[in-house]
Design a protein around this motif. Structure first.
Motif, PDB file in Angstrom:
ATOM      1  N   THR A   1      12.640  -1.139   0.867  1.00  0.00           N
ATOM      2  CA  THR A   1      13.945  -0.607   1.131  1.00  0.00           C
ATOM      3  C   THR A   1      13.757   0.777   1.880  1.00  0.00           C
ATOM      4  OG1 THR A   1      14.566  -1.194  -0.971  1.00  0.00           O
ATOM      5  CG2 THR A   1      15.982   0.710   0.114  1.00  0.00           C
ATOM      6  N   LEU A   2      12.930   1.721   1.502  1.00  0.00           N
ATOM      7  CA  LEU A   2      12.377   2.612   2.540  1.00  0.00           C
ATOM      8  C   LEU A   2      12.175   2.325   3.956  1.00  0.00           C
ATOM      9  CD1 LEU A   2      10.114   4.921   0.395  1.00  0.00           C
ATOM     10  CD2 LEU A   2      12.668   5.368   1.062  1.00  0.00           C
ATOM     11  N   LEU A   3      11.297   1.277   4.085  1.00  0.00           N
ATOM     12  CA  LEU A   3      10.961   0.783   5.251  1.00  0.00           C
ATOM     13  C   LEU A   3      12.407   0.075   6.067  1.00  0.00           C
ATOM     14  CD1 LEU A   3       7.510  -0.753   4.854  1.00  0.00           C
ATOM     15  CD2 LEU A   3       8.323   1.512   5.452  1.00  0.00           C
ATOM     16  N   ARG A   4      13.060  -0.699   5.256  1.00  0.00           N
ATOM     17  CA  ARG A   4      14.202  -1.360   6.121  1.00  0.00           C
ATOM     18  C   ARG A   4      15.542  -0.249   6.382  1.00  0.00           C
ATOM     19  NH1 ARG A   4      14.755  -4.888   2.418  1.00  0.00           N
ATOM     20  NH2 ARG A   4      16.020  -3.381   0.935  1.00  0.00           N
ATOM     21  N   ARG A   5      15.402   0.820   5.596  1.00  0.00           N
ATOM     22  CA  ARG A   5      16.357   1.959   5.946  1.00  0.00           C
ATOM     23  C   ARG A   5      16.138   2.660   7.009  1.00  0.00           C
ATOM     24  NH1 ARG A   5      17.617   4.376   0.140  1.00  0.00           N
ATOM     25  NH2 ARG A   5      18.533   2.717  -0.634  1.00  0.00           N
TER      26      ARG A   5
ATOM     27  N   MET B   1       3.970  12.373   6.556  1.00  0.00           N
ATOM     28  CA  MET B   1       5.210  13.090   7.014  1.00  0.00           C
ATOM     29  C   MET B   1       6.188  12.993   6.131  1.00  0.00           C
ATOM     30  SD  MET B   1       4.593  13.040  11.158  1.00  0.00           S
ATOM     31  CE  MET B   1       6.265  13.110  11.590  1.00  0.00           C
ATOM     32  N   PHE B   2       6.442  11.603   5.715  1.00  0.00           N
ATOM     33  CA  PHE B   2       7.725  11.231   4.704  1.00  0.00           C
ATOM     34  C   PHE B   2       7.342  12.097   3.496  1.00  0.00           C
ATOM     35  CE2 PHE B   2       8.919   8.542   1.297  1.00  0.00           C
ATOM     36  CZ  PHE B   2      10.326   8.616   1.576  1.00  0.00           C
ATOM     37  N   ILE B   3       5.974  12.008   2.995  1.00  0.00           N
ATOM     38  CA  ILE B   3       6.068  12.887   1.895  1.00  0.00           C
ATOM     39  C   ILE B   3       6.453  14.182   2.011  1.00  0.00           C
ATOM     40  CG2 ILE B   3       4.302  13.481   0.154  1.00  0.00           C
ATOM     41  CD1 ILE B   3       2.995  10.618   0.719  1.00  0.00           C
ATOM     42  N   VAL B   4       5.636  14.776   2.943  1.00  0.00           N
ATOM     43  CA  VAL B   4       6.112  16.301   3.227  1.00  0.00           C
ATOM     44  C   VAL B   4       7.458  16.461   3.492  1.00  0.00           C
ATOM     45  CG1 VAL B   4       5.673  18.211   4.736  1.00  0.00           C
ATOM     46  CG2 VAL B   4       3.588  16.593   4.065  1.00  0.00           C
TER      47      VAL B   4
ATOM     48  N   ARG C   1       4.247  -2.455   9.292  1.00  0.00           N
ATOM     49  CA  ARG C   1       3.327  -1.433   8.902  1.00  0.00           C
ATOM     50  C   ARG C   1       3.461  -0.257   9.174  1.00  0.00           C
ATOM     51  NH1 ARG C   1       1.828  -5.800   6.873  1.00  0.00           N
ATOM     52  NH2 ARG C   1      -0.026  -6.924   7.036  1.00  0.00           N
ATOM     53  N   VAL C   2       2.808   0.613   8.338  1.00  0.00           N
ATOM     54  CA  VAL C   2       3.150   1.912   8.381  1.00  0.00           C
ATOM     55  C   VAL C   2       1.820   2.713   8.815  1.00  0.00           C
ATOM     56  CG1 VAL C   2       4.005   4.017   7.004  1.00  0.00           C
ATOM     57  CG2 VAL C   2       5.101   1.919   6.681  1.00  0.00           C
ATOM     58  N   ARG C   3       1.966   3.667   9.678  1.00  0.00           N
ATOM     59  CA  ARG C   3       0.920   4.621  10.097  1.00  0.00           C
ATOM     60  C   ARG C   3       0.474   5.515   8.800  1.00  0.00           C
ATOM     61  NH1 ARG C   3       1.270   7.371  15.686  1.00  0.00           N
ATOM     62  NH2 ARG C   3       3.183   8.151  14.565  1.00  0.00           N
TER      63      ARG C   3
ATOM     64  N   GLN D   1       0.774  -1.171   0.039  1.00  0.00           N
ATOM     65  CA  GLN D   1       0.059   0.072  -0.202  1.00  0.00           C
ATOM     66  C   GLN D   1       0.768   1.091  -0.022  1.00  0.00           C
ATOM     67  OE1 GLN D   1      -2.380  -1.242   3.412  1.00  0.00           O
ATOM     68  NE2 GLN D   1      -4.056  -1.361   2.503  1.00  0.00           N
ATOM     69  N   VAL D   2       2.063   1.295   0.664  1.00  0.00           N
ATOM     70  CA  VAL D   2       2.739   2.261   0.744  1.00  0.00           C
ATOM     71  C   VAL D   2       3.306   2.370  -0.663  1.00  0.00           C
ATOM     72  CG1 VAL D   2       5.284   3.063   1.609  1.00  0.00           C
ATOM     73  CG2 VAL D   2       3.567   2.259   2.961  1.00  0.00           C
ATOM     74  N   ALA D   3       3.778   1.581  -1.242  1.00  0.00           N
ATOM     75  CA  ALA D   3       4.312   1.478  -2.687  1.00  0.00           C
ATOM     76  C   ALA D   3       3.127   1.985  -3.375  1.00  0.00           C
ATOM     77  CB  ALA D   3       4.829   0.260  -3.223  1.00  0.00           C
ATOM     78  N   GLU D   4       1.822   1.726  -3.427  1.00  0.00           N
ATOM     79  CA  GLU D   4       0.910   2.081  -4.508  1.00  0.00           C
ATOM     80  C   GLU D   4       0.727   3.772  -4.199  1.00  0.00           C
ATOM     81  OE1 GLU D   4      -2.566  -0.402  -3.081  1.00  0.00           O
ATOM     82  OE2 GLU D   4      -1.688  -1.874  -4.647  1.00  0.00           O
ATOM     83  N   ARG D   5       0.672   4.003  -3.096  1.00  0.00           N
ATOM     84  CA  ARG D   5       0.491   5.483  -2.682  1.00  0.00           C
ATOM     85  C   ARG D   5       1.499   6.435  -3.070  1.00  0.00           C
ATOM     86  NH1 ARG D   5      -3.057   5.981   2.678  1.00  0.00           N
ATOM     87  NH2 ARG D   5      -4.482   4.448   2.276  1.00  0.00           N
TER      88      ARG D   5
END
Length: 69
Positions: A31-35, A56-59, A48-50, A17-21
């Protein structure tokens, strides 16, 4: 409705879902989550990601692009 039920906008997101968004590949999202690029919720091997952490990551990514960081 049960008081413990999370609304759709507050449900934890999977890496897919993160990838889709983000309109990226699943591999890049993992990779983003692992880092540790954004906070995650760990439940055993499940990650999972809230939604607010993704926002906040996008901003913060926009700020880096706009300010030349």
């Amino acid at each position: 409705m049960n008081g413990n039920h999370m609304s759709e906008e507050n449900q934890l997101l999977t890496a897919v879902q993160v990838a889709e968004r983000l309109n990226t590949s699943k591999a890049f999202a993992y990779t983003l989550l692992r880092r540790g690029e954004m906070p995650v919720v760990r439940m055993g091997k499940t990650v999972r990601v809230r939604p607010e952490d993704l926002e906040m990551f996008i901003v913060s990514s926009l700020d880096e692009v706009n300010h030349g960081k």
